[in-house]
Design an enzyme around this catalytic site. Sequence first.
Site, mmCIF file in Angstrom:
data_model
loop_
_atom_site.group_PDB
_atom_site.id
_atom_site.type_symbol
_atom_site.label_atom_id
_atom_site.label_comp_id
_atom_site.label_asym_id
_atom_site.label_seq_id
_atom_site.Cartn_x
_atom_site.Cartn_y
_atom_site.Cartn_z
ATOM 1 N N HIS A 29 0.840 -1.207 0.000
ATOM 2 C CA HIS A 29 0.000 0.000 0.000
ATOM 3 C C HIS A 29 0.871 1.251 0.000
ATOM 4 O O HIS A 29 1.241 1.767 1.062
ATOM 5 C CB HIS A 29 -0.888 0.008 1.243
ATOM 6 C CG HIS A 29 -1.825 -1.151 1.311
ATOM 7 N ND1 HIS A 29 -1.420 -2.431 1.639
ATOM 8 C CD2 HIS A 29 -3.172 -1.230 1.079
ATOM 9 C CE1 HIS A 29 -2.467 -3.247 1.612
ATOM 10 N NE2 HIS A 29 -3.533 -2.538 1.280
ATOM 11 N N HIS A 262 -3.896 3.783 -3.482
ATOM 12 C CA HIS A 262 -4.040 3.329 -2.085
ATOM 13 C C HIS A 262 -3.337 1.989 -1.858
ATOM 14 O O HIS A 262 -2.547 1.856 -0.925
ATOM 15 C CB HIS A 262 -5.529 3.207 -1.714
ATOM 16 C CG HIS A 262 -5.776 2.289 -0.564
ATOM 17 N ND1 HIS A 262 -5.725 2.706 0.738
ATOM 18 C CD2 HIS A 262 -6.039 0.941 -0.516
ATOM 19 C CE1 HIS A 262 -5.953 1.660 1.542
ATOM 20 N NE2 HIS A 262 -6.147 0.593 0.796
ATOM 21 N N GLU A 409 -16.848 -2.470 25.356
ATOM 22 C CA GLU A 409 -16.203 -3.784 25.401
ATOM 23 C C GLU A 409 -15.033 -3.913 24.424
ATOM 24 O O GLU A 409 -13.967 -4.450 24.766
ATOM 25 C CB GLU A 409 -17.216 -4.907 25.120
ATOM 26 C CG GLU A 409 -18.167 -5.206 26.271
ATOM 27 C CD GLU A 409 -19.396 -4.306 26.289
ATOM 28 O OE1 GLU A 409 -19.483 -3.383 25.445
ATOM 29 O OE2 GLU A 409 -20.271 -4.512 27.154
ATOM 30 N N HIS A 471 -29.225 -12.420 26.092
ATOM 31 C CA HIS A 471 -28.159 -12.462 27.095
ATOM 32 C C HIS A 471 -27.658 -13.876 27.373
ATOM 33 O O HIS A 471 -26.839 -14.072 28.265
ATOM 34 C CB HIS A 471 -28.659 -11.829 28.402
ATOM 35 C CG HIS A 471 -28.706 -10.331 28.351
ATOM 36 N ND1 HIS A 471 -29.353 -9.643 27.349
ATOM 37 C CD2 HIS A 471 -28.164 -9.394 29.169
ATOM 38 C CE1 HIS A 471 -29.215 -8.348 27.557
ATOM 39 N NE2 HIS A 471 -28.498 -8.163 28.650
HETATM 40 C C1 TPP Z 1 -11.219 -3.457 10.134
HETATM 41 C C2 TPP Z 1 -10.694 -3.322 8.743
HETATM 42 N N1 TPP Z 1 -11.561 -3.176 7.727
HETATM 43 C C3 TPP Z 1 -11.118 -3.092 6.455
HETATM 44 C C4 TPP Z 1 -9.781 -3.155 6.176
HETATM 45 C C5 TPP Z 1 -9.299 -3.085 4.742
HETATM 46 N N2 TPP Z 1 -8.683 -1.788 4.472
HETATM 47 C C6 TPP Z 1 -7.377 -1.599 4.576
HETATM 48 S S1 TPP Z 1 -6.917 -0.034 4.285
HETATM 49 C C7 TPP Z 1 -8.507 0.448 3.985
HETATM 50 C C8 TPP Z 1 -8.837 1.878 3.640
HETATM 51 C C9 TPP Z 1 -8.374 2.753 4.719
HETATM 52 O O1 TPP Z 1 -8.464 4.081 4.361
HETATM 53 P P1 TPP Z 1 -7.436 5.113 4.984
HETATM 54 O O2 TPP Z 1 -7.292 4.875 6.409
HETATM 55 O O3 TPP Z 1 -7.875 6.461 4.533
HETATM 56 O O4 TPP Z 1 -6.075 4.694 4.324
HETATM 57 P P2 TPP Z 1 -5.421 5.279 2.992
HETATM 58 O O5 TPP Z 1 -6.414 5.089 1.886
HETATM 59 O O6 TPP Z 1 -5.135 6.700 3.256
HETATM 60 O O7 TPP Z 1 -4.214 4.436 2.818
HETATM 61 C C10 TPP Z 1 -9.351 -0.621 4.123
HETATM 62 C C11 TPP Z 1 -10.814 -0.557 3.926
HETATM 63 C C12 TPP Z 1 -8.904 -3.313 7.272
HETATM 64 N N3 TPP Z 1 -7.589 -3.404 7.126
HETATM 65 N N4 TPP Z 1 -9.390 -3.361 8.536
#
Ligand code: TPP
Length: 656
Positions: A29, A262, A409, A471
């Site tokens: 990334h 990204h 939690e 519950h």
């Molecule tokens: C809980 C979770 N959901 C989905 C993902 C998949 N995922 C990785 S990066 C991303 C986008 C994140 O956006 P941002 O924080 O703005 O990162 P950028 O695009 O700037 O690298 C997603 C959906 C993940 N790693 N964790």
Amino acid sequence: MNEKELQQLSISAIRATVIDTINKAKSGHPGMALGSAPIMYTLFTRHLIADPKDPLWFNRDRFVLSAGHASSLLYVMLHIAGYKVSIDDLKAFRQLGSLTPGHPEFRHTAGVDATSGPLGQGIAQAVGMAMAERAVKAQYPQGKLLCNHYTYALCGDGCLQEGISQEAISLAGHQKLSKLILFYDANNITLDGKLDLSFSENVKLRFKASEWNVLEVNDGNDVEAIDEAINKAKSSKSKPTLIIVHTVIGYGSAKQGTNKVHGSPLGDEDGANAKAFYGYKFGQFEVPEEVYNHFKNTFIKRGEEAHKAYDKEVNAWKESHTGAAKRFERALAGDVSAYFTKEPKFAEDDALASRNASGKCLNELYNKIPFLMGGSADVAGSVMTKIDGGINFEPKTAKGRNINWGIREFAMASAQNGMLLHGGVKTYVGCFLVFADYMKAAIRMAALSRLPAIYLFSHDSIAVGEDGPTHQPIETLAMLRSIPNFNVIRPCDSRETYAAWKRALESKETPTALILSRQNLPILGSKYKEVSKGAYIISKEEDHLDATLIATGSEVGLAVEAQKELLAKGIDVRVVSMPSWYDFDNQSEEYKQEVMGICRCKRFAIEMLSTFGWHKYAAHVMGIDTFGTSAPAKAAIASFHFLKEDVVKFVEEGLK
Ligand SMILES: Cc1ncc(C[n+]2csc(CCOP(=O)(O)OP(=O)(O)O)c2C)c(N)n1
């Protein structure tokens, strides 16, 4: 080369090496890594205190890359900053067995303070670290000498969209964690596109409403502005600080500012263009000597000096505080052996619900183990995590060890991970078993990170009664038992509960859940020392073995009652108490055979929860595979056929 040029060269070297690392792996990334390189540059060269020669030095500043997908940036920083991450390790990014896996992994790569990747959890882990920092500092005379550092974290839009981030920032604001500094890489882009596809809230106001300081840097390439913001954040006395840094995703790429950069490599052509844009004239994976030297003269020098001064001061402190020093060393090692000296004794009238036995045990342990701390998600009076006369962990009473986590939690479990990553404390958290689902992702993270977290889960079956199916856990235990490196212990009486606590506290790399009943459980012929084997014979057959009943928790007593009735009918059975599948699975084959005593086809498992998974131990399983029901406990139990006569019938029919 003047300072400004050295700065630019260093940031370009970081960016260029990120591009090469991801290009070589054909995976990774680059977007956020390229955009936030100046944040990391400024933090490392001007602020962060850590020692690459001793990456786990206790008083280092902590850094959590909450946006774990930007791992390439962290690895490149660690490489340039002198950690054991070589250029070859960068070339092996994301490859089998490399030191540079897809997302940062604690215990795997030197300098990685937390496993991250599941967005949002890094923020909660950083909150936990800042809590532990404050707690350890308060628990010793002149504790400031032992533990006094900042916790930094870097998150993106994704982390702040996740619900856990709000739980965590709300908690951090309430706790006034002024040594917590969170960078927000605000690039307005997520994986699928522009942020405004799914997000329009005012982050600034949200943090302010949660009692945080908020600072803003309008140009993510402006090192001086980032530096100034960090200085301001460090001077905060009563609030954690968010530094919003406006960056450009994929800075320098032809695709900068879009989601196309990204999560895919730039490739050779765009990579070369970006390097030309930075004015970077070096070869692939080539970092100029000046850059290494720059880090030696800043980050490495600062860390070494701080570490040396710390050792000197702490050694002198140890000499004048021998008792506290012993305690501190035990706390750092997580060593509780000194506190378990003799086996507790129980009489028949000690019959308690296992949640009460756990509460009693915890109160005793709390008084003995000075670095044990924890609490529950607003159910202390139900899960029995309340400490009689315990001081609350609050900004004004930081040495209090009773944590009021609030009804959060997920953040509670994740912040517990942070506390354990930080070290110097032993921790527990508690809630109703059915709400373990809210915490699942953090529990999984504890198991993956090999943290000895402790979870107290009470109200462990349909015997919850009137609160009804919402519950009453059914499939929850199967979920927990399916997590690798996770010990689920469901004790059958007070003695087993005490043994389970010992097992949990002695664990070094495996998290443990204690599954506790709401209803009273009689004292059985349980064996304190056998609990750690996972299963043992609690009531032997009279003469010849016709069948083995295997049960856990509240159903062990039921099995023992049924055993007598079956014997009267000429069926001679053995009862095995099986508090932990995990521990039992780790015994030798001989031990397993000896305990079970008979072929699988004549084994009967009894548990008032889902049957899922039990068939590996027994051919006949008595459980519940539908949701529960709202009724007084006795009526609920009877309606699901969990009475003595039901067990007798179940065995008789199974043996036919
Ligand atoms: C809980 C979770 N959901 C989905 C993902 C998949 N995922 C990785 S990066 C991303 C986008 C994140 O956006 P941002 O924080 O703005 O990162 P950028 O695009 O700037 O690298 C997603 C959906 C993940 N790693 N964790």
